[in-house]
Motif scaffolding. Structure first.
Motif, PDB file in Angstrom:
ATOM      1  N   ASP A 268      59.763 -39.893 -81.913  1.00  0.00           N
ATOM      2  CA  ASP A 268      58.738 -38.893 -82.226  1.00  0.00           C
ATOM      3  C   ASP A 268      57.472 -39.541 -82.782  1.00  0.00           C
ATOM      4  N   ALA A 269      57.623 -40.640 -83.524  1.00  0.00           N
ATOM      5  CA  ALA A 269      56.440 -41.352 -84.028  1.00  0.00           C
ATOM      6  C   ALA A 269      55.589 -41.849 -82.864  1.00  0.00           C
ATOM      7  N   PHE A 270      56.251 -42.268 -81.800  1.00  0.00           N
ATOM      8  CA  PHE A 270      55.514 -42.733 -80.624  1.00  0.00           C
ATOM      9  C   PHE A 270      54.882 -41.557 -79.881  1.00  0.00           C
ATOM     10  N   LEU A 271      55.644 -40.465 -79.700  1.00  0.00           N
ATOM     11  CA  LEU A 271      55.143 -39.329 -78.926  1.00  0.00           C
ATOM     12  C   LEU A 271      54.049 -38.567 -79.673  1.00  0.00           C
ATOM     13  N   PHE A 272      54.187 -38.408 -80.986  1.00  0.00           N
ATOM     14  CA  PHE A 272      53.205 -37.655 -81.770  1.00  0.00           C
ATOM     15  C   PHE A 272      51.951 -38.470 -82.079  1.00  0.00           C
ATOM     16  N   HIS A 273      52.158 -39.728 -82.504  1.00  0.00           N
ATOM     17  CA  HIS A 273      51.053 -40.504 -83.064  1.00  0.00           C
ATOM     18  C   HIS A 273      50.781 -41.821 -82.343  1.00  0.00           C
ATOM     19  N   GLY A 274      51.578 -42.161 -81.316  1.00  0.00           N
ATOM     20  CA  GLY A 274      51.372 -43.436 -80.623  1.00  0.00           C
ATOM     21  C   GLY A 274      51.734 -44.638 -81.470  1.00  0.00           C
ATOM     22  N   ILE A 275      52.581 -44.473 -82.472  1.00  0.00           N
ATOM     23  CA  ILE A 275      53.003 -45.581 -83.336  1.00  0.00           C
ATOM     24  C   ILE A 275      54.157 -46.311 -82.660  1.00  0.00           C
ATOM     25  N   SER A 276      54.046 -47.616 -82.507  1.00  0.00           N
ATOM     26  CA  SER A 276      55.081 -48.393 -81.829  1.00  0.00           C
ATOM     27  C   SER A 276      56.366 -48.390 -82.652  1.00  0.00           C
ATOM     28  N   PRO A 277      57.532 -48.614 -82.007  1.00  0.00           N
ATOM     29  CA  PRO A 277      58.797 -48.634 -82.763  1.00  0.00           C
ATOM     30  C   PRO A 277      58.797 -49.643 -83.906  1.00  0.00           C
ATOM     31  N   LYS A 278      58.229 -50.824 -83.685  1.00  0.00           N
ATOM     32  CA  LYS A 278      58.242 -51.837 -84.742  1.00  0.00           C
ATOM     33  C   LYS A 278      57.371 -51.410 -85.919  1.00  0.00           C
ATOM     34  N   GLN A 279      56.183 -50.873 -85.638  1.00  0.00           N
ATOM     35  CA  GLN A 279      55.320 -50.393 -86.718  1.00  0.00           C
ATOM     36  C   GLN A 279      55.988 -49.263 -87.490  1.00  0.00           C
ATOM     37  N   ALA A 280      56.640 -48.360 -86.767  1.00  0.00           N
ATOM     38  CA  ALA A 280      57.315 -47.238 -87.426  1.00  0.00           C
ATOM     39  C   ALA A 280      58.458 -47.736 -88.301  1.00  0.00           C
ATOM     40  N   PHE A 281      59.215 -48.716 -87.809  1.00  0.00           N
ATOM     41  CA  PHE A 281      60.335 -49.236 -88.597  1.00  0.00           C
ATOM     42  C   PHE A 281      59.823 -49.955 -89.839  1.00  0.00           C
ATOM     43  N   GLN A 282      58.734 -50.689 -89.701  1.00  0.00           N
ATOM     44  CA  GLN A 282      58.151 -51.344 -90.867  1.00  0.00           C
ATOM     45  C   GLN A 282      57.718 -50.326 -91.919  1.00  0.00           C
ATOM     46  N   LEU A 467      74.879 -48.413 -76.088  1.00  0.00           N
ATOM     47  CA  LEU A 467      74.928 -49.783 -76.599  1.00  0.00           C
ATOM     48  C   LEU A 467      75.951 -49.922 -77.721  1.00  0.00           C
ATOM     49  N   ALA A 468      76.281 -48.822 -78.395  1.00  0.00           N
ATOM     50  CA  ALA A 468      77.295 -48.879 -79.448  1.00  0.00           C
ATOM     51  C   ALA A 468      78.646 -49.304 -78.894  1.00  0.00           C
ATOM     52  N   ASP A 469      78.888 -49.052 -77.595  1.00  0.00           N
ATOM     53  CA  ASP A 469      80.133 -49.492 -76.973  1.00  0.00           C
ATOM     54  C   ASP A 469      80.184 -51.013 -76.856  1.00  0.00           C
ATOM     55  N   PHE A 470      79.034 -51.666 -77.041  1.00  0.00           N
ATOM     56  CA  PHE A 470      78.965 -53.130 -77.014  1.00  0.00           C
ATOM     57  C   PHE A 470      78.603 -53.661 -78.406  1.00  0.00           C
ATOM     58  N   SER A 471      78.962 -52.874 -79.427  1.00  0.00           N
ATOM     59  CA  SER A 471      78.801 -53.255 -80.839  1.00  0.00           C
ATOM     60  C   SER A 471      77.353 -53.515 -81.227  1.00  0.00           C
ATOM     61  N   MET A 472      76.404 -52.839 -80.575  1.00  0.00           N
ATOM     62  CA  MET A 472      74.996 -52.952 -80.938  1.00  0.00           C
ATOM     63  C   MET A 472      74.582 -51.674 -81.661  1.00  0.00           C
ATOM     64  N   ILE A 473      73.886 -51.823 -82.783  1.00  0.00           N
ATOM     65  CA  ILE A 473      73.422 -50.675 -83.549  1.00  0.00           C
ATOM     66  C   ILE A 473      71.902 -50.675 -83.594  1.00  0.00           C
ATOM     67  N   PHE A 474      71.348 -49.534 -83.956  1.00  0.00           N
ATOM     68  CA  PHE A 474      69.893 -49.402 -83.999  1.00  0.00           C
ATOM     69  C   PHE A 474      69.413 -49.820 -85.386  1.00  0.00           C
ATOM     70  N   ASP A 475      69.397 -51.144 -85.624  1.00  0.00           N
ATOM     71  CA  ASP A 475      68.916 -51.683 -86.877  1.00  0.00           C
ATOM     72  C   ASP A 475      67.646 -52.486 -86.615  1.00  0.00           C
ATOM     73  N   ARG A 476      67.276 -53.353 -87.539  1.00  0.00           N
ATOM     74  CA  ARG A 476      66.049 -54.139 -87.389  1.00  0.00           C
ATOM     75  C   ARG A 476      66.074 -54.962 -86.100  1.00  0.00           C
ATOM     76  N   THR A 477      67.237 -55.571 -85.795  1.00  0.00           N
ATOM     77  CA  THR A 477      67.341 -56.387 -84.586  1.00  0.00           C
ATOM     78  C   THR A 477      67.169 -55.543 -83.332  1.00  0.00           C
ATOM     79  N   GLY A 478      67.784 -54.354 -83.321  1.00  0.00           N
ATOM     80  CA  GLY A 478      67.644 -53.473 -82.164  1.00  0.00           C
ATOM     81  C   GLY A 478      66.225 -52.996 -81.973  1.00  0.00           C
ATOM     82  N   VAL A 479      65.546 -52.660 -83.078  1.00  0.00           N
ATOM     83  CA  VAL A 479      64.150 -52.220 -82.993  1.00  0.00           C
ATOM     84  C   VAL A 479      63.274 -53.354 -82.472  1.00  0.00           C
ATOM     85  N   ASP A 480      63.492 -54.571 -82.987  1.00  0.00           N
ATOM     86  CA  ASP A 480      62.700 -55.715 -82.535  1.00  0.00           C
ATOM     87  C   ASP A 480      62.895 -55.964 -81.039  1.00  0.00           C
ATOM     88  N   LEU A 481      64.123 -55.800 -80.554  1.00  0.00           N
ATOM     89  CA  LEU A 481      64.379 -56.000 -79.136  1.00  0.00           C
ATOM     90  C   LEU A 481      63.640 -54.963 -78.292  1.00  0.00           C
TER      91      LEU A 481
END
Length: 866
Positions: A268-282, A467-481
């Motif tokens: 929603d940060a991207f759709l509403f305001h054009g904020i990239s995932p990394k900027q939003a996570f920061q 991706l959770a089926d492959f033990s990947m979670i939406f954390d800092r590493t996932g956002v960076d990817l």
């Protein structure tokens, strides 16, 4: 009284802890990987009964940190590191290091506050638990196997990076495989593109859009294949008024959404305001760690990651109180639970307005805070209430149009927040006063060529569910990817929030598939996951499994091009055996094989010391650090991959949904008084079509004939195949068009929601993906998820599909892009991300059939644990 020592990974977090904790706290800052890890290899297939033995040694950059750590260890250490993979890994290393130095040291405890306000910090200290081995050991093994994969890609391709220096490891490749295979399946099995005619109408209440629903003798569903017919249809209605023939109204209640989870917030940060995932996570990290408001440092939001220890926020009453103050007591509803165990993000100080955050932290942080705060307030408000209005229009003698809109008379939670798709609900509804016989004016004709049924592409939320089926979670590493894939033009996010694959993604996956032809696509990821889980579950010793893993890649990997051949020093033989390292310490931290993490296959690798380069945090073998294979940046890799390493790669199909202007040519007719938008006037005089086949599908072989009779004409049925798979067809075609499913029908025997004649059947793609189609010859209904004959009250799509939410619970959702309607299987509408608090997602076990030589079959069997 001695101070309580807390290790933190952020100076801002340290300041907030010291400002809000009731205890006298001393913080130690940790900004890089603190330890090098090594383990003693056994050489046996089965792990030793007493568990693996590890050595932990401080890195050069962390020597001062280790001195501080040992000086404070006697009084006990608390670890306030993020609750993600890296936080688990660092905590495990620190706990292991302290345990190896002295048995008298109290065990290090994990401090995981749901928020950095006084109440939650106090609760976190009370419930702090000793560090578990599972998370760190899991991360160590996964990173080691991923480094092994990167090394083999370097050997076979000549680089371990894709265009733009994207590191090709198990995480990035799994993500690319899932996205690419979903896009390929949609393109391969999507129905034929057809023409749809929409019109823009006007009345006293405002403007609206209606869709051609029926054309006498030409189309029962309003979709047209022949562009000449489109032109004729437009000419037949454009001079006539649009008269209301019927009005249908049904009451609706739109439930309040749950508070944000991280994937939804970033989208929603991207759709509403054009904020990239990394900027939003920061910004999320900054708001959690602490912001100075009126001279006091405050943690403004709860953690964005699920908590492991059942912490409860006790924030509901604060949020509800703020709702009463901002919107009145009448706005309070039953409310949605705030569950930090599920990763809900809520404001800790809901009384703080957006303006105060803007002054303290800037525009980006204030916008993210506003989204979080408003969504949390909305979660405790009454539902929006109104009606769905469906109106049928006639235009001339042969054409019927339909429009459906929602009209809201009680805004409820919409006063606090709304999605982009809900914005129109706040405006007056043009159909609210519609009555039979009312005349609407035609403003514009909008012909477009579309796929009849929605394509279910990935969103950030649905991607990380898989991706959770492959033990990947939406954390800092996932956002960076994800951010890296966006920046390097592997993917893009469209206006509806769907992840669209770009050419670079397919180039990389095509090359990797050529390198491992027996383990193509997601099968490679499944093999790696299975192998890792065998180790972390304690079923196999890590050195034995790594050696088997190496052997498989040496045997199954195919070198591409001269650049790769020059890198390849070893042919398809077993991996070289390295001497075992001797145990050097009498105090070794034990990883119990009964406690460890997850499962997978096996192979053999050198039991060399494992070290972590501080600058990257990646775990590689010490031998690799000497040769610098994995750390080196290959200057020519981007150019070579862009050109297609190993010539002869198949070119990707052009996008099926090309712009209308590119699809059509010529023509000079014009509408007289009504503007015809798009390129209707450029419709070609002819459209290429292939000859109609003699029978539906291709006969598989004469041997497929069975003694089955057609229930309509008693002729024999033949087993045939088309792009959707096998099916039974009457041998009397075209006189008799009866067909039956080969795989089978749904248990409910669902009638096709489009043609209302066939019974929806289940079929399967070559890659093993299930989908649902109508077997009727002229019907092209298809859905990638199990459909239900429930009309979407928001957009009037004639069916909903089953979807798994982030909690692992099945609900019904509308598959149409831009429509967010969802309801429970029982029929009740549900809020965003709602789910049974006890219905935690079930873990999948990925199993693969082996073939001689170490390879795997294409088919991946995935079963859920009960």
């Amino acid at each position: 009284m001695a101070k309580t020592v807390v290790i933190v990974d952020s100076e801002v977090k340290a300041q907030t802890l010291r400002a809000n904790a009731a205890l006298d706290i001393e913080t130690i800052l940790l900004l890089s990987t603190p330890m090098k890890v090594s383990f003693v290899a056994s050489g046996d297939e089965e792990p030793e009964e007493e568990g693996l033995s590890f050595d932990f040694a401080p890195t050069e950059q962390a020597r001062e940190f280790s001195v501080q750590l040992l000086a404070s260890a006697a009084s006990g250490i608390y670890l306030a590191l993020d609750n993600d993979h890296m936080g688990d890994y660092w905590s495990w290393m620190i706990a292991g290091f302290l345990a190896s130095k002295s048995e008298d040291f109290p065990p290090a405890r994990r401090l995981m506050p749901a928020g950095l306000n006084p109440e939650d910090i106090a609760t976190a200290f009370e419930e702090a638990q000793p560090v578990e081995d599972t998370g760190g050991w899991n991360f160590l093994i996964r990173t080691l196997f991923s480094s092994c994969l990167s090394r083999h890609l370097q050997r076979l391709i000549g680089t371990a990076s894709g265009p733009g220096d994207l590191q090709l490891n198990s995480s990035s490749l799994t993500t690319l495989f899932l996205l690419g295979e979903r896009k390929n399946e949609i393109e391969l099995y999507s129905p034929t593109m057809k023409w749809q005619v929409r019109v823009n109408l006007s009345a006293e209440q405002g403007e609206l859009f209606a869709r051609l629903q029926h054309v006498r003798h030409l189309s029962d569903d309003g979709f047209i294949e022949d562009p000449d017919q489109v032109r004729a249809i437009v000419n037949s209605f454009k001079e006539y008024p649009f008269t209301v023939t019927s009005v249908n109204r049904s009451s609706i209640e739109i439930p309040a959404p749950s508070p944000y989870r991280l994937p939804d917030l970033l989208q929603d940060a991207f759709l509403f305001h054009g904020i990239s995932p990394k900027q939003a996570f920061q910004a999320v990290t900054e708001l959690f760690a602490g912001v100075v408001i009126d001279g006091k440092r405050l943690g403004l939001i709860s953690s964005c990651l699920p908590m492991d220890n059942g912490v409860t926020l006790g924030m509901i009453e604060k949020i509800r109180q703020q709702v009463s103050e901002s919107f009145g007591k009448d706005a309070l509803g039953r409310g949605n639970d705030v569950d930090p165990d599920s990763g809900h993000i809520v404001p800790l100080k809901p009384e703080i307005p957006e303006n105060a955050v803007r002054q303290a932290s800037g525009e980006t942080a204030s916008r993210i805070y506003s989204l979080i705060r408003n969504r949390a307030l909305a979660s405790q408000m009454i539902p929006a209430a109104g009606e769905t209005i469906g109106v049928d229009f006639s235009a001339g003698e042969n054409c019927a149009f339909h429009a459906s809109m929602r009209s809201v008379h009680e805004k409820g939670y919409l006063r606090a927040c709304h999605s982009p798709q809900e914005k129109s609900l706040l405006d007056p509804c043009p159909l609210a006063g519609a009555v039979e016989g009312q005349i609407f004016s035609l403003l514009k004709i909008l012909p477009e060529k579309i796929s009849v049924f929605p394509a279910e592409l990935y969103t950030l939320d649905s991607l990380f569910v898989d991706l959770a089926d492959f033990s990947m979670i939406f954390d800092r590493t996932g956002v960076d990817l994800i951010q890296q894939l966006l920046d390097l033009k592997y993917i893009e996010i469209d206006q509806d929030g769907y992840l669209q694959c770009l050419d670079r993604l397919f180039k990389v996956t095509d090359i990797v598939n050529r390198v491992f032809p027996t383990m193509t696509g997601i099968n490679l990821s499944a093999y790696i996951e299975q192998t890792v889980e065998e180790v972390v579950s304690g079923r196999k010793a890590p050195d034995f499994a790594l050696n088997q893993f190496e052997q498989t890649f040496y045997q199954q990997g195919k070198s591409l091009g001269k650049a790769a051949q020059s890198q390849q020093q070893v042919s398809s033989q077993a991996a070289p055996q390295m001497p075992r390292r001797q145990q050097t310490s009498s105090r070794i931290f034990k990883a119990s094989p009964s406690a460890p993490p997850q499962k997978l296959p096996s192979r053999e690798i050198e039991p060399a010391e494992v070290k972590i380069p501080e600058e990257s945090g990646q775990i590689v073998d010490s031998a690799d650090l000497q040769t610098d294979e994995l750390a080196a940046v290959i200057e020519t890799e981007d150019a070579r991959l862009a050109e297609g390493v190993g010539e002869g790669l198949d070119q990707k199909m052009e996008t099926a949904n090309a712009s209308l202007e590119d699809d059509i040519q010529g023509g000079d007719e014009q509408a007289d008084e009504v503007q015809v938008a798009g390129a209707l006037d450029d419709l070609p005089a002819e459209m290429e079509t292939g000859p109609e086949p003699d029978m539906p599908g291709q006969a598989i072989s004469p041997a497929t004939k069975e003694s089955r009779k057609c229930p309509q004409c008693a002729r024999p049925l033949l087993l045939k195949g088309d792009k959707y798979g096998k099916f039974w067809a009457c041998s009397g075609f075209p006189a008799c068009r009866h067909t039956e499913a080969f795989v089978g029908t749904q248990d409910e025997g669902m009638e096709c929601p489009v043609c209302r004649q066939g019974t929806v059947i289940l079929k399967r793609t070559p890659a093993g993906k299930d989908f649902y189609v109508c077997p009727e010859d002229k019907c092209e209904f298809m859905a990638w998820s199990k459909p239900h004959p429930v009309v979407c009250p928001a957009c009037s799509l004639p069916y909903l599909v089953e979807k798994k939410n982030i909690r692992g619970k099945i609900e019904l959702r509308c598959p149409r892009a831009g429509c967010n309607y969802k309801q429970s299987l029982s029929g009740a509408a549900v809020p965003d991300d709602a789910g049974d608090a006890s219905a935690a997602p079930q873990k999948k076990t990925v199993r693969i059939r082996r073939v001689p030589g170490g390879g795997v079959k294409r088919r991946v069997v995935v079963r859920r644990k009960k």
